[in-house]
Scaffold this active site. Structure first.
Site, PDB file in Angstrom:
ATOM      1  N   ALA A  73       0.819  -1.207   0.000  1.00  0.00           N
ATOM      2  CA  ALA A  73       0.000   0.000   0.000  1.00  0.00           C
ATOM      3  C   ALA A  73       0.856   1.261   0.000  1.00  0.00           C
ATOM      4  O   ALA A  73       2.008   1.255   0.427  1.00  0.00           O
ATOM      5  CB  ALA A  73      -0.916  -0.001   1.220  1.00  0.00           C
ATOM      6  N   GLY A 122       0.310  -5.543   0.542  1.00  0.00           N
ATOM      7  CA  GLY A 122      -0.668  -5.597  -0.538  1.00  0.00           C
ATOM      8  C   GLY A 122      -0.111  -6.190  -1.815  1.00  0.00           C
ATOM      9  O   GLY A 122      -0.843  -6.818  -2.589  1.00  0.00           O
ATOM     10  N   GLU A 125      -0.438  -9.781  -1.350  1.00  0.00           N
ATOM     11  CA  GLU A 125      -1.839 -10.185  -1.456  1.00  0.00           C
ATOM     12  C   GLU A 125      -2.281 -10.266  -2.917  1.00  0.00           C
ATOM     13  O   GLU A 125      -3.040 -11.171  -3.278  1.00  0.00           O
ATOM     14  CB  GLU A 125      -2.722  -9.223  -0.658  1.00  0.00           C
ATOM     15  CG  GLU A 125      -2.499  -9.402   0.841  1.00  0.00           C
ATOM     16  CD  GLU A 125      -3.371  -8.519   1.680  1.00  0.00           C
ATOM     17  OE1 GLU A 125      -4.339  -9.042   2.253  1.00  0.00           O
ATOM     18  OE2 GLU A 125      -3.095  -7.307   1.743  1.00  0.00           O
ATOM     19  N   GLU A 145       2.811  -6.048   7.876  1.00  0.00           N
ATOM     20  CA  GLU A 145       1.857  -5.264   8.660  1.00  0.00           C
ATOM     21  C   GLU A 145       1.398  -6.001   9.918  1.00  0.00           C
ATOM     22  O   GLU A 145       1.018  -5.365  10.908  1.00  0.00           O
ATOM     23  CB  GLU A 145       0.662  -4.836   7.805  1.00  0.00           C
ATOM     24  CG  GLU A 145      -0.157  -5.959   7.195  1.00  0.00           C
ATOM     25  CD  GLU A 145       0.286  -6.392   5.815  1.00  0.00           C
ATOM     26  OE1 GLU A 145      -0.595  -6.724   5.013  1.00  0.00           O
ATOM     27  OE2 GLU A 145       1.502  -6.440   5.539  1.00  0.00           O
TER      28      GLU A 145
END
Length: 171
Positions: A73, A122, A125, A145
């Site tokens: 992110a 992210g 992911e 995270e």
């Protein structure tokens, strides 16, 4: 080891580089998944999925296949000072990372994440949502995270244990 070049990629394979979504006037050395990048990825993926001549999709970090896949992110969007980071799953809105993960995972065409450098948060992911993942020996991956008490927001806690088992996912 095979190096990807335009010469050895068939015409029926779409190559989508995360870095191509970065606006020209901004620096994004880690391919952070800010709003413009997410919009670019959504549009590029949808175009590839809707193009009958495309049979598969390769998601890469940069067109030269060097550097990082994505470090996740864009933390500037967490500050609340930049309204461009507002996300919505509504049609026409800025896609969330979860929207992109679902788009990739539900793709009717195989999606391969070609991983190099950092693949974190992210970025990981997104890679987990692809049907296939390939990596070079420079890959560093993870969901960092969780070390500061944040839960991965785009399905990483579900997809990772499904792929490698709970024991390895917890490591």
């Amino acid at each position: 080891i095979v190096t990807m070049t335009a010469a050895n990629i068939p015409a029926n394979v779409a190559i989508i580089a995360i870095s191509n979504g970065t606006p020209p006037n901004k620096s994004n050395p880690v391919n952070a998944l800010g709003a413009p990048v997410r919009q670019f990825l959504q549009t590029s993926l949808q175009n590839a999925l809707n193009d009958p001549s495309i049979e598969s999709i390769i998601l890469i970090g940069r067109p030269d296949s060097k550097g990082v896949f994505s470090a996740g992110a864009d933390i500037k969007e967490f500050s609340g000072n930049d309204s461009s980071g507002v996300t919505t799953s509504d049609p026409g809105g800025i896609p969330t990372l979860n929207d992109l993960a679902h788009l990739i995972e539900g793709s009717s065409k195989p999606v391969v994440a070609a991983l190099t450098g950092a693949c974190l948060g992210g970025g990981m992911e997104l890679a987990l949502s692809a049907q296939y993942r390939v990596a070079d020996n420079s890959l560093k991956y993870g969901l960092p995270e969780v070390k500061i008490g944040l839960i991965p927001g785009a399905g990483g806690t579900q997809r990772l244990p499904r792929l490698c088992g709970v024991r390895h996912a917890l490591d």
